[in-house]
Write a protein that holds these residues in place. Sequence first.
Motif, PDB file in Angstrom:
ATOM      1  N   SER A 271      35.429  33.724  43.003  1.00  0.00           N
ATOM      2  CA  SER A 271      36.828  33.429  44.236  1.00  0.00           C
ATOM      3  C   SER A 271      36.228  33.201  45.161  1.00  0.00           C
ATOM      4  O   SER A 271      37.160  32.696  46.642  1.00  0.00           O
TER       5      SER A 271
ATOM      6  N   SER B  72      44.741  35.656  41.612  1.00  0.00           N
ATOM      7  CA  SER B  72      44.433  35.810  40.446  1.00  0.00           C
ATOM      8  C   SER B  72      43.392  36.338  40.744  1.00  0.00           C
ATOM      9  O   SER B  72      42.619  37.337  40.179  1.00  0.00           O
TER      10      SER B  72
ATOM     11  N   SER C 244      40.396  36.749  43.495  1.00  0.00           N
ATOM     12  CA  SER C 244      40.753  37.483  43.454  1.00  0.00           C
ATOM     13  C   SER C 244      41.542  38.824  43.558  1.00  0.00           C
ATOM     14  O   SER C 244      40.539  40.087  44.446  1.00  0.00           O
ATOM     15  N   LYS C 245      41.708  39.299  43.020  1.00  0.00           N
ATOM     16  CA  LYS C 245      42.701  40.541  42.552  1.00  0.00           C
ATOM     17  C   LYS C 245      43.111  40.894  43.337  1.00  0.00           C
ATOM     18  O   LYS C 245      42.861  42.351  43.330  1.00  0.00           O
TER      19      LYS C 245
ATOM     20  N   ASP D 238      43.346  45.152  48.946  1.00  0.00           N
ATOM     21  CA  ASP D 238      43.665  44.544  47.195  1.00  0.00           C
ATOM     22  C   ASP D 238      45.132  43.751  47.148  1.00  0.00           C
ATOM     23  O   ASP D 238      45.899  43.177  46.044  1.00  0.00           O
TER      24      ASP D 238
ATOM     25  N   ASP E 220      32.025  40.553  36.811  1.00  0.00           N
ATOM     26  CA  ASP E 220      32.337  41.048  37.993  1.00  0.00           C
ATOM     27  C   ASP E 220      31.197  39.380  39.249  1.00  0.00           C
ATOM     28  O   ASP E 220      32.497  39.302  40.211  1.00  0.00           O
TER      29      ASP E 220
ATOM     30  N   GLU F 250      37.880  34.514  33.554  1.00  0.00           N
ATOM     31  CA  GLU F 250      37.461  35.529  32.784  1.00  0.00           C
ATOM     32  C   GLU F 250      37.559  36.175  32.022  1.00  0.00           C
ATOM     33  O   GLU F 250      36.880  37.873  31.462  1.00  0.00           O
TER      34      GLU F 250
ATOM     35  N   GLN G 285      33.015  36.516  38.655  1.00  0.00           N
ATOM     36  CA  GLN G 285      34.299  36.402  39.314  1.00  0.00           C
ATOM     37  C   GLN G 285      34.350  35.803  41.179  1.00  0.00           C
ATOM     38  O   GLN G 285      34.850  35.695  41.310  1.00  0.00           O
TER      39      GLN G 285
END
Length: 230
Positions: free
Chosen positions: A51, A103, A105-106, A143, A44, A40, A47
């Motif tokens: 993921s 989460s 992978s948004k 998304d 980016d 978190e 992250q």
Amino acid sequence: MEPSSPQPDLAMILASSVHDMKNSLGLMGRLLAKHEAVWEGISDEAQSEYSHLLYEVNRMNANLISLLTLYKLGKALYPFDPQPWQPAELCEEVAMQHRVLLSASKVALQIDVPEDLVWHYDTDLIAGVLGQALTNAINYTTDTVRLAAGVTDDELWLAVEDNGRGYPPQMLLDSRHAPRRVDFSSGSTGLGLYFAEHVAQLHRNRERVGSLRLENGGTLGGGRFVITLP
């Protein structure tokens, strides 16, 4: 004449090896999920890498479970047991198992399943099929992904949808004509679809047999994975 030495059971050796690898990957996945707070506060790019790693662990673990289950089914060792279940609870359980991947992978998840719907199926096998489909959808969507279910022509359908670019034409063609192709460039062997199709066909009601189809469109406009059970 000396008695011949017993030959090793290669299938059993492979099944045992798959079981051990599955356990190791399962542990890795749990450790990654346990420390989800780590990503978190990172960049980016980091992250995205996290993921993708989580996706690969989930995908490989699911493939190994599929292999082991197919082995047990082939040896009549799997206790296939369709019982009345609620697809709404099934989809909620599958969603919970993918909470961390969603989460990381948004990706947003929608669930559209009637709460009062009840159907006979082997819940462990169908959960495995939906889980693999959802893992893939999360990886290829833009998304949003969607779990949906309903009844059409006295058959239950369960769908996993995304708003990505959809399935390529060749994959849609292969989904209607067995055997499936092996893609050496991507490493895809079609195991997940083979497993899903086999599970679908295990579910029978008189002359009706379960089926699997891939299509593009649906509510989100991307790929749509549908398993139908009589």
